[in-house]
Design an enzyme around this catalytic site. Structure first.
Site, PDB file in Angstrom:
ATOM      1  N   ASP A 194       0.760  -1.364  -0.034  1.00 52.86           N
ATOM      2  CA  ASP A 194      -0.080   0.012  -0.271  1.00 52.86           C
ATOM      3  C   ASP A 194       0.842   1.244   0.055  1.00 52.86           C
ATOM      4  O   ASP A 194       1.990   1.396   0.358  1.00 52.86           O
ATOM      5  CB  ASP A 194      -0.875   0.208   1.190  1.00 52.86           C
ATOM      6  CG  ASP A 194      -1.780  -0.948   1.196  1.00 52.86           C
ATOM      7  OD1 ASP A 194      -2.406  -1.266   0.148  1.00 52.86           O
ATOM      8  OD2 ASP A 194      -2.368  -1.499   2.377  1.00 52.86           O
ATOM      9  N   TYR A 251       6.564  -8.200   8.944  1.00 54.07           N
ATOM     10  CA  TYR A 251       6.391  -6.882   8.972  1.00 54.07           C
ATOM     11  C   TYR A 251       6.505  -6.420  10.454  1.00 54.07           C
ATOM     12  O   TYR A 251       6.318  -7.227  11.298  1.00 54.07           O
ATOM     13  CB  TYR A 251       4.702  -6.625   8.538  1.00 54.07           C
ATOM     14  CG  TYR A 251       4.471  -6.843   7.340  1.00 54.07           C
ATOM     15  CD1 TYR A 251       4.376  -6.042   6.161  1.00 54.07           C
ATOM     16  CD2 TYR A 251       4.119  -8.297   6.738  1.00 54.07           C
ATOM     17  CE1 TYR A 251       3.872  -6.308   4.940  1.00 54.07           C
ATOM     18  CE2 TYR A 251       3.448  -8.677   5.591  1.00 54.07           C
ATOM     19  CZ  TYR A 251       3.406  -7.547   4.738  1.00 54.07           C
ATOM     20  OH  TYR A 251       2.987  -8.170   3.359  1.00 54.07           O
ATOM     21  N   ASP A 290      -6.988   1.317   7.807  1.00 60.09           N
ATOM     22  CA  ASP A 290      -5.669   1.871   8.106  1.00 60.09           C
ATOM     23  C   ASP A 290      -5.931   3.321   8.172  1.00 60.09           C
ATOM     24  O   ASP A 290      -6.948   4.014   7.976  1.00 60.09           O
ATOM     25  CB  ASP A 290      -4.677   1.702   7.178  1.00 60.09           C
ATOM     26  CG  ASP A 290      -5.215   1.950   5.429  1.00 60.09           C
ATOM     27  OD1 ASP A 290      -5.783   2.897   5.503  1.00 60.09           O
ATOM     28  OD2 ASP A 290      -4.367   1.575   4.729  1.00 60.09           O
ATOM     29  N   ARG A 297      -3.876  -5.077   7.685  1.00 65.98           N
ATOM     30  CA  ARG A 297      -4.743  -4.163   7.944  1.00 65.98           C
ATOM     31  C   ARG A 297      -5.894  -4.830   8.759  1.00 65.98           C
ATOM     32  O   ARG A 297      -6.560  -4.267   9.641  1.00 65.98           O
ATOM     33  CB  ARG A 297      -5.211  -3.357   6.741  1.00 65.98           C
ATOM     34  CG  ARG A 297      -4.303  -2.259   6.482  1.00 65.98           C
ATOM     35  CD  ARG A 297      -5.094  -1.516   5.110  1.00 65.98           C
ATOM     36  NE  ARG A 297      -4.818  -2.479   3.881  1.00 65.98           N
ATOM     37  CZ  ARG A 297      -5.659  -2.679   2.885  1.00 65.98           C
ATOM     38  NH1 ARG A 297      -6.929  -1.772   3.075  1.00 65.98           N
ATOM     39  NH2 ARG A 297      -5.704  -3.298   1.761  1.00 65.98           N
TER      40      ARG A 297
END
Length: 319
Positions: A50, A78, A92, A190
């Site tokens: 993203d 992550y 988000d 998310r």
């Protein structure tokens, strides 16, 4: 990282770039920049990040774009920040707030417990604003045009979901939770943020996301776009294939047969995709052991050399 040259001196070959994607850039923006730097249109990426997110974006150039399909499905890692106390339209920080609930009553112990409950094999409903296709259209296109989008839950694996820090903001009404997450392909961080917030009955969304690994490639191996503009470093095709797959060394006859798409003797003992290299070290093909004819043994481990053969699934023509 191999093959470092000034872009203006570059005779671009085939390989993988490991880019540290900056915030605010789309993955397509990065591909466009690499096309200009490398002077080739044949550029693609393995797994969208993203615009808000940063970190490892694997980019293929020329013949190495053919490897990207096999990288998209790799596990990923992550670091992220989840804010509890507010839900958004996109799960988000890029979305509009839809509900705010005070998180004052949420304890550290509750956060750890719900994080543990979201670890392992779980069913996850992907984020509504996602690239998943619904009747031929991307879910984000439908959502942004005002449609109600309902996506089916899918099984994903969260192999690690660890709380790194908990910070209470705005008098405790909001809570930032820093986490490290290791997940299977197709997992939405998310959605993890959303589900953690809902499990605590306060809502939640993602405020920061950095991809730290894709398969064997870590953040310490990446280059920024600024660095690439000065020193265009990429992993050559053969080296990349050796990092991604088990390797098989071919003799001259095997290399010639594979190069023409013909089957050769089985690799033996494995049905997984294997990278086959010529005697001079070039990548010839990706191959897999398959039954030579009907009625052959059901597994390569139990097979003899005549009942199974190695079939080229992807042949790399000479550059």
């Amino acid at each position: 990282m191999a093959k470092k040259q000034k872009p203006e001196e570059l005779e671009v070959g085939s390989g993988l770039l490991l880019v540290d994607k900056p915030s605010g850039w789309t993955s397509h923006d990065v591909v466009g920049r690499v096309r200009r730097l490398a002077g080739t249109r044949k550029v693609g990426h393995a797994g969208t990040l993203d615009p808000m997110a940063t970190g490892v974006l694997v980019v293929g150039i020329n013949r190495a774009t053919r490897l990207l399909t096999h990288i998209v499905g790799a596990d990923k890692a992550y670091t992220a920040t989840i804010q509890l106390g507010q839900s958004t339209t996109t799960d988000d920080a890029e979305g509009e707030p839809v509900r705010t609930r005070f998180a004052n009553a949420v304890t550290d112990e509750q956060i750890h417990a719900e994080v543990a409950a979201l670890t392992g094999e779980i069913l996850q409903v992907p984020a509504t604003v996602s690239a998943i296709k619904v009747d031929g259209r991307r879910a984000y296109d439908r959502a942004r045009s005002g449609e109600d989008v309902e996506l089916d839950a899918r099984q994903v694996t969260v192999s690690r979901f660890e709380v790194l820090a908990i910070r209470r903001l705005d008098g405790g009404r909001k809570i930032d939770v820093d986490v490290e997450v290791h997940v299977s392909s197709g997992t939405y961080i998310r959605a993890l943020a959303r589900d953690l917030g809902e499990s605590l009955d306060v809502g939640g969304h993602l405020t920061a996301l950095r991809r730290t690994a894709v398969g064997p490639y870590g953040i310490d191996q990446t280059l920024t776009l600024e660095q690439l503009a000065e020193d265009f470093g990429y992993i050559g095709l053969a080296e990349a294939a050796a990092q991604l797959f088990p390797a098989r060394q071919l003799n001259t006859v095997e290399a010639e047969n594979l190069g023409h798409g013909r089957r050769i003797t089985a690799s033996g003992g494995t049905a997984e995709l294997t990278a086959a290299f010529s005697p001079d070290g070039d990548l010839v093909a990706l191959l897999r052991d398959v039954p030579a004819k009907k009625g052959a043994s059901s597994s390569p481990e139990a097979a003899d050399a005549e009942s199974w053969q190695a079939k080229p699934e992807l042949v790399f023509a000479a550059h």
